[in-house]
Design an enzyme around this catalytic site. Structure first.
Site, PDB file in Angstrom:
ATOM      1  N   GLY A 193      54.978  14.848  24.024  1.00 31.67           N
ATOM      2  CA  GLY A 193      54.341  13.546  24.201  1.00 31.67           C
ATOM      3  C   GLY A 193      53.752  13.396  25.596  1.00 31.67           C
ATOM      4  N   THR A 194      54.442  13.929  26.569  1.00 31.28           N
ATOM      5  CA  THR A 194      53.965  13.824  27.953  1.00 31.28           C
ATOM      6  C   THR A 194      52.611  14.518  28.106  1.00 31.28           C
ATOM      7  OG1 THR A 194      56.247  13.767  28.745  1.00 31.28           O
ATOM      8  CG2 THR A 194      54.559  14.362  30.364  1.00 31.28           C
TER       9      THR A 194
ATOM     10  N   ASN B 193      60.004   2.190  24.529  1.00 29.47           N
ATOM     11  CA  ASN B 193      61.151   3.055  24.272  1.00 29.47           C
ATOM     12  C   ASN B 193      62.487   2.408  24.599  1.00 29.47           C
ATOM     13  OD1 ASN B 193      59.526   3.624  26.723  1.00 29.47           O
ATOM     14  ND2 ASN B 193      61.351   4.707  27.376  1.00 29.47           N
TER      15      ASN B 193
ATOM     16  N   GLN C 232      57.180   6.380  20.326  1.00 26.42           N
ATOM     17  CA  GLN C 232      58.347   5.696  19.751  1.00 26.42           C
ATOM     18  C   GLN C 232      58.027   4.977  18.450  1.00 26.42           C
ATOM     19  OE1 GLN C 232      61.417   6.052  20.540  1.00 26.42           O
ATOM     20  NE2 GLN C 232      61.260   6.993  22.558  1.00 26.42           N
TER      21      GLN C 232
ATOM     22  N   SER D 154      55.205  12.607  19.502  1.00 28.01           N
ATOM     23  CA  SER D 154      56.097  13.670  19.967  1.00 28.01           C
ATOM     24  C   SER D 154      57.047  14.058  18.835  1.00 28.01           C
ATOM     25  CB  SER D 154      56.891  13.168  21.173  1.00 28.01           C
ATOM     26  OG  SER D 154      57.859  14.134  21.525  1.00 28.01           O
ATOM     27  N   GLY D 155      57.179  15.379  18.603  1.00 23.84           N
ATOM     28  CA  GLY D 155      57.983  15.858  17.482  1.00 23.84           C
ATOM     29  C   GLY D 155      59.453  15.486  17.558  1.00 23.84           C
ATOM     30  N   HIS D 156      60.027  15.587  18.760  1.00 25.87           N
ATOM     31  CA  HIS D 156      61.493  15.461  18.816  1.00 25.87           C
ATOM     32  C   HIS D 156      61.996  14.037  18.633  1.00 25.87           C
ATOM     33  CE1 HIS D 156      62.361  14.146  23.124  1.00 25.87           C
ATOM     34  NE2 HIS D 156      61.085  14.450  23.226  1.00 25.87           N
TER      35      HIS D 156
ATOM     36  N   THR E 192      48.217  30.100  22.485  1.00 27.78           N
ATOM     37  CA  THR E 192      48.614  30.473  21.120  1.00 27.78           C
ATOM     38  C   THR E 192      49.539  29.399  20.554  1.00 27.78           C
ATOM     39  OG1 THR E 192      48.390  32.786  21.665  1.00 27.78           O
ATOM     40  CG2 THR E 192      49.732  32.283  19.734  1.00 27.78           C
TER      41      THR E 192
ATOM     42  N   CYS F  45      68.450   5.731  35.820  1.00 29.08           N
ATOM     43  CA  CYS F  45      69.356   6.804  36.244  1.00 29.08           C
ATOM     44  C   CYS F  45      68.642   8.135  36.434  1.00 29.08           C
ATOM     45  CB  CYS F  45      70.502   6.955  35.253  1.00 29.08           C
ATOM     46  SG  CYS F  45      69.942   7.030  33.561  1.00 29.08           S
TER      47      CYS F  45
END
Ligand code: PLP
Length: 388
Positions: free
Chosen positions: A71-72, A153, A181, A201-203, A239, A327
């Site tokens: 995503g970044t 988020n 998100q 973003s995949g994760h 690739t 944090c």
């Protein structure tokens, strides 16, 4: 000890169906999709299927999908493309509550001579759009891009992306949205919303870490961020991360099929958790607008205790969540999101974010509901700020 995982806005587990579909591409099917031989070409065809599945999740066409590493990268690629396309335009508009992927890039661009307007939010985390629309009126010719997140988020608060996209398009200003998100939690339709670029973003949707997407509307010029080979039709060299792209394709298909359950069962679990915690723990409050909010997210502040201490005690009973502090920067200050919302220091400091996924159950919510009151009580007993 069983883990109760409610930190899904940080990352999600890879769905078993996703993993299963990826596995052959780590071993037997390792061909390069660009190769002339059919061994590689077969992988290329599977990538095409993944592209179609991702496109389907957001109602795009497959040619509008550019695979990235995260995503970044998608956020950076969108903003950098806009400024490269419009070198004479020196103004960027974003909000005060963006993810660091946008926020820190904008701060960097300020050091390079760009002016960035960080739109404020109100006490409920809603976008204050007056400044946006007045700046769009007065400075339209100088604005390289507007970049606003679809959903936050930390709080889950949803921004009026369609309205902003429509107004930006009327003024001929590029509009990018970070939907990292929002995807998989609420319906996203790039055609109906009219956005020019959109990040995923995949994760965050049960695909692996290290795979992202930038949607680039057909007709929008897009100078590549990673200059290299011809991959992604010249829009992103390198690739392809074949197994992860295939995983993201499967995850997108699953996410689309689960939107209804997100809106009903998961929203129900979140609301149950929220109302029980508010009822059982005095001096607790929800951060952010409760109506226009992602169905899986709950940001809740407990007065006079400290988020990190709460997390440590939660960890001892197997509950994973996040705090509302900055944090990552090594400081215990409340996050820039809670500060922009002007959440009182007392409750911002004791803020915990619970973020659910389709894997969460009612039993898990009951575990959290039972565990939290004694944790907060224990910490308040030793807190110099707890005077009640
Ligand atoms: N944008 C938002 C709103 C996010 O929540 C995140 C991750 O937390 C990102 C961007 C960055 O995504 P990635 O971790 O894939 O780089």
């Amino acid at each position: 000890m069983n883990i109760v995982y409610t930190d899904n806005n940080a990352t999600t587990r890879v769905a078993p169906e996703v993993l299963e579909e990826m596995m052959p591409y780590f071993s037997d099917l390792y061909g390069n999709p660009s190769s002339m031989h059919s061994f590689g070409g077969n992988v290329g065809r599977k990538l095409q299927e993944a592209r179609e599945r991702v496109a389907d999740l957001i109602n795009a066409t497959p040619l509008e999908i550019v695979f990235t590493s995260c995503g970044t990268e998608s956020d950076n690629a969108a903003i950098m493309a806009a400024i490269e396309l419009n070198p004479e335009k020196k103004h960027i508009i974003t909000s005060a509550v963006e993810h660091p992927a946008v926020k820190n890039l904008c701060a960097h661009l300020e050091t390079k001579g760009y002016t960035v307007t960080y739109l404020p939010v109100d006490r409920e985390g809603r976008l204050e759009s007056e400044l946006l629309y007045s700046t769009m009126e007065s400075k339209a010719d100088d604005i390289a891009i507007i970049s606003l997140m679809w959903a936050n988020n930390e709080t889950g608060v949803i921004f009026p992306v369609e309205e902003v996209a429509r107004r930006a398009s009327d003024k001929g200003i590029l509009f990018h949205t970070d939907a990292v998100q929002a995807a998989g939690k609420i319906p996203i339709d790039v055609k109906a919303s009219g956005v020019d670029m959109l990040s995923l973003s995949g994760h965050k949707i049960h695909a692996p870490k290290g795979i992202g997407v930038l949607y680039v509307k057909n007709g929008i010029k897009f100078p590549p961020f990673l200059k290299g080979g011809h991959q992604e039709r010249g829009r992103r060299g390198g690739t392809e991360n074949t197994a992860s792209i295939i995983g993201l394709g499967k995850a997108s298909e699953l996410a689309k099929g689960h939107l209804g359950e997100m809106d009903t069962r998961i929203r129900g679990l979140r609301d149950y958790l929220e109302s029980e915690l508010l009822a059982r723990i005095p001096s607790s409050s929800v951060n952010g607008e409760r109506r226009d909010r992602l169905p899986n997210t709950l940001s809740i502040g407990f007065d006079a205790v400290e988020g990190e201490s709460i997390l440590l005690l939660m960890d001892q009973v197997g509950i994973c969540a996040s705090s509302g502090s900055a944090c990552t920067s090594g400081s215990l200050d409340p996050s820039h999101v809670l500060m922009a919302m002007k959440v009182p220091f007392e409750s911002a400091h004791g803020t915990i974010r619970f973020s659910l996924s389709l894997y969460n159950t009612k039993e898990e919510m009951d575990h959290i509901i039972e565990a939290m009151p004694p944790i907060i009580e224990k910490l308040r007993a030793i807190s110099p700020f707890w005077k009640k």
